[in-house]
Design a protein around this motif. Structure first.
Motif, mmCIF file in Angstrom:
data_model
loop_
_atom_site.group_PDB
_atom_site.id
_atom_site.type_symbol
_atom_site.label_atom_id
_atom_site.label_comp_id
_atom_site.label_asym_id
_atom_site.label_seq_id
_atom_site.Cartn_x
_atom_site.Cartn_y
_atom_site.Cartn_z
ATOM 1 N N THR A 1 44.501 30.743 47.924
ATOM 2 C CA THR A 1 43.349 30.159 48.612
ATOM 3 C C THR A 1 42.862 31.064 49.739
ATOM 4 N N ARG A 2 43.818 31.686 50.443
ATOM 5 C CA ARG A 2 43.404 32.583 51.530
ATOM 6 C C ARG A 2 42.642 33.781 50.990
ATOM 7 N N MET A 3 43.099 34.342 49.880
ATOM 8 C CA MET A 3 42.428 35.540 49.367
ATOM 9 C C MET A 3 41.067 35.203 48.755
ATOM 10 N N LYS A 4 40.895 33.974 48.289
ATOM 11 C CA LYS A 4 39.548 33.581 47.851
ATOM 12 C C LYS A 4 38.611 33.515 49.064
ATOM 13 N N LYS A 5 39.142 32.991 50.200
ATOM 14 C CA LYS A 5 38.322 32.948 51.426
ATOM 15 C C LYS A 5 37.951 34.354 51.886
ATOM 16 N N LEU B 1 21.844 33.150 43.844
ATOM 17 C CA LEU B 1 21.798 31.696 43.708
ATOM 18 C C LEU B 1 22.407 31.264 42.375
ATOM 19 N N GLY B 2 23.312 30.315 42.418
ATOM 20 C CA GLY B 2 23.893 29.807 41.186
ATOM 21 C C GLY B 2 25.129 30.562 40.714
ATOM 22 N N HIS B 3 25.553 31.595 41.487
ATOM 23 C CA HIS B 3 26.781 32.320 41.139
ATOM 24 C C HIS B 3 27.919 31.860 42.048
ATOM 25 N N GLU B 4 29.151 31.952 41.551
ATOM 26 C CA GLU B 4 30.288 31.781 42.463
ATOM 27 C C GLU B 4 31.441 32.678 42.040
ATOM 28 N N LEU B 5 32.337 32.971 42.960
ATOM 29 C CA LEU B 5 33.460 33.851 42.675
ATOM 30 C C LEU B 5 34.463 33.152 41.770
ATOM 31 N N THR B 6 35.034 33.894 40.854
ATOM 32 C CA THR B 6 36.064 33.353 39.965
ATOM 33 C C THR B 6 37.153 34.411 39.820
ATOM 34 N N PRO B 7 38.416 33.996 39.754
ATOM 35 C CA PRO B 7 39.475 35.004 39.656
ATOM 36 C C PRO B 7 39.403 35.773 38.347
ATOM 37 N N ILE B 8 39.815 37.051 38.397
ATOM 38 C CA ILE B 8 39.790 37.892 37.192
ATOM 39 C C ILE B 8 41.218 38.200 36.752
ATOM 40 N N ASP C 1 48.343 33.299 36.364
ATOM 41 C CA ASP C 1 49.665 32.680 36.346
ATOM 42 C C ASP C 1 50.458 33.025 37.600
ATOM 43 N N ARG C 2 50.240 34.225 38.125
ATOM 44 C CA ARG C 2 50.978 34.623 39.334
ATOM 45 C C ARG C 2 49.995 34.879 40.468
ATOM 46 N N TYR C 3 49.382 36.063 40.479
ATOM 47 C CA TYR C 3 48.433 36.396 41.540
ATOM 48 C C TYR C 3 47.031 35.887 41.177
ATOM 49 N N HIS C 4 46.168 35.718 42.195
ATOM 50 C CA HIS C 4 44.746 35.486 41.960
ATOM 51 C C HIS C 4 43.976 36.686 42.500
ATOM 52 N N MET C 5 43.133 37.291 41.656
ATOM 53 C CA MET C 5 42.423 38.502 42.037
ATOM 54 C C MET C 5 40.920 38.279 41.979
ATOM 55 N N TYR C 6 40.220 38.725 43.019
ATOM 56 C CA TYR C 6 38.760 38.634 43.064
ATOM 57 C C TYR C 6 38.181 40.028 43.242
ATOM 58 N N LYS C 7 37.016 40.271 42.665
ATOM 59 C CA LYS C 7 36.325 41.544 42.891
ATOM 60 C C LYS C 7 34.921 41.263 43.393
ATOM 61 N N SER D 1 45.930 37.990 45.965
ATOM 62 C CA SER D 1 47.129 37.398 46.583
ATOM 63 C C SER D 1 48.369 38.083 46.025
ATOM 64 N N HIS D 2 49.396 38.239 46.882
ATOM 65 C CA HIS D 2 50.643 38.858 46.401
ATOM 66 C C HIS D 2 51.809 37.879 46.423
#
Lengths: 257, 257
Positions: free
Chosen positions: A47-51, A65-72, A76-82, A90-91
Motif C-alpha cells: 500500500t505504501r509503494m502504491k502511494k 482522465l479515466g486511468h489508474e495505476l495497477t501493479p505489473i 503474489d509477493r511484491y507489488h510493482m508500479y511503473k 514493495s520489498h
C-alpha cells in the motif's frame, strides 16, 4: 551512459531467464517495457509503494482522465508500479525478501538495457535519539555488531561483504531537504524486529531495560541514527559496484505507513 | 491443557500490547475471537494461504451458502484467515519476516488464552536428491553451515539458538502420508535465495557449477533433503519451549504455488 551489467558469467548461458518472484522473463520485450527506467524506489509494504507511485505520477506524470495505476508482473509477493521512468516496488520485510527482489530487478533492467539507474530504498525505521518523523539519509549501513558488513552464508562459508551507498546520490538528496528534518547518519540493520532491535515486547525477551538502553547508547555513540531490517544488505549489493547502478537509502523513522 | 505462556516478564507491564504487523491488540476481546484456536498453518504467499484456508473449510468447516473467506486483521503485510479452530496465515519470505509473525501470533494466542496450539509451516522449497513434488517433513532444521542453530544478533552479541521441532507432531504427520511421496529429512535454511542456495542465476555469482554441486553433495551426505529460507528460525523459536506450543515443519519441494 552505462548499461547495467550484473557480475555473473553464468547468465550468458541461459536461454530464457525467469524472474520468478516478480513475474517477468527474458522471452518478453523487456527493452520496450523497461528500457527507459532511471529510478527504482523500494519500500516495505504494497500500500505504501502504491502511494509513492501515485505521488510520482501526480508530480511528474499525471494520469489521463479515466486511468489508474495497477501493479505489473505477479502480485503474489511484491507489488510493482511503473510511472514514466520510475518504478516503485514493495520489498516486504527483511534482507532475504529484499535480496530476492534486488537480484531479479537488476537482471530485469540489465536485460532491458536500462542505463545509469538509481536504486533508492524509502523505508520506515525506528529512530535513535531523533524526534519522530525525522528523515535519515543513510551515510553508512551497519550490521547488529555496528560494523559496515553484510554477512552472507553461501556454500557453507561466511562471506563478510562491505556495505556502502552512493555518495553523489546521497549528497543530492541532502541538498534538497528544504524545511524537513533530514539528517545523514548510520543505519543499523538487523534480522529480528523484536530481539534484534532490543525491544522489550517480543514473545521472547531475556535482557533487561538497562541492557537495552546501554546498547542503544553505544549504537548512538557509534553514529547510528536509526534501526531497520534491510539497509546493510542493500549497501553490500551496491558496493559490489554493478556498472550502471547507483544506490541510496532514505529512511523515515518512527512513522509507519 | 496448557495455555501459551511467552517467556518475557516485561509483557505483564504493558497496559495494551499492540500486535502491529497483524493488526490486533489486547484492548480487543481476543479470547472470544481466538480462544478456540488449536492449529496455525504458516506459509509464504497470500494466495497460497487463502487456498489452504479454503481447503480446511471445505474439509472440516463448510461455509454456509453466500459466505466467503476474508482476511482478518491488517493485510498490509501478512494475510490471515480463520476457519473453525484453524488459522492459516502467510509469512512472506525469509526468517526476519516470519519471525515478526511468530512473535506477534504467539502473544495474540497467549492473550486469547488458547491452549495446546500446534504451529505448522507448510512451505515450498528446493529438493536435494528427491523427485519434484516430494514432501519433506523436517526432522531437523539446519543453517547454511549445516548446523542445527539459528544465529541471532541481539544487543551487539551473537546468540546461537538450537533448533528443534516437535517429534510427536512430526510422527503423526508421517503416519498419515498415504500414497504421497513423504520423507523425513533435514531442511537447510538460508538468507539468500540465489547465493545462499548455491544458484548460478542470481545477479551476482562468484562460484562455479562444480563448487555448487560439491556443496549440495556435502549437504545431502549430512542428511539435508531440501533448502528454503525459514525453518531454522522456526525451529529455534519452538526449541525455546514455550509452554502450550508444539511446532512442525512440512515442506513441499520443487513446487511453487
Amino acid at each position: 551512459m552505462a548499461t547495467i551489467t550484473p557480475p555473473n558469467p553464468h547468465l550468458a548461458e541461459l536461454k530464457t531467464d525467469h524472474f520468478y518472484h516478480i513475474g517477468f522473463n527474458t522471452g518478453q520485450d523487456l527493452k520496450k517495457m523497461f528500457g527507459d527506467v532511471r529510478f527504482v524506489l523500494f519500500g516495505g509494504t504494497n500500500t505504501r509503494m502504491k502511494k509513492v507511485a501515485q505521488a510520482v505520477a501526480d508530480a511528474f506524470f499525471p494520469l489521463p482522465l479515466g486511468h489508474e495505476l495497477t501493479p505489473i508482473g505477479t502480485t503474489d509477493r511484491y507489488h510493482m508500479y511503473k510511472v514514466g521512468q520510475v518504478i516503485a516496488v514493495s520489498h516486504q520485510m527483511g534482507m532475504p525478501s529484499f535480496s530476492i527482489l534486488l537480484h531479479e530487478m537488476t537482471k530485469l533492467l540489465a536485460a532491458a538495457q536500462a542505463k545509469d539507474v538509481i536504486y533508492m530504498r524509502i523505508g520506515t525505521s525506528g529512530g535513535v535519539g531523533l524526534p519522530g518523523g525525522s528523515i535519515v539519509v543513510t551515510d553508512l549501513p551497519v550490521n547488529g555488531y555496528l560494523e559496515p558488513y553484510y554477512e552472507l552464508v553461501s556454500l557453507g562459508k561466511l562471506h563478510k561483504r562491505p556495505a556502502e551507498l552512493d555518495k553523489e546520490v546521497r549528497e543530492t538528496i541532502l541538498s534538497l531537504k528544504g524545511d524537513l528534518n533530514v539528517v545523514a547518519g548510520h543505519t543499523m540493520s538487523v534480522d529480528c524486529f523484536f530481539e534484534g532491535q532490543g525491544r522489550l515486547d517480543g514473545a521472547i525477551c531475556d535482557y533487561s531495560e538497562k541492557d537495552k538502553f546501554d546498547f542503544l547508547k553505544r549504537a548512538a555513540e557509534a553514529g547510528v541514527r536509526n534501526i531497520e531490517m534491510e539497509s546493510v544488505m542493500f549497501g553490500a549489493f551496491c558496493k559490489v559496484r554493478i556498472k550502471g547502478l547507483h544506490c541510496c537509502g532514505v529512511e523515515v523513522h518512527s512513522y509507519f505507513a
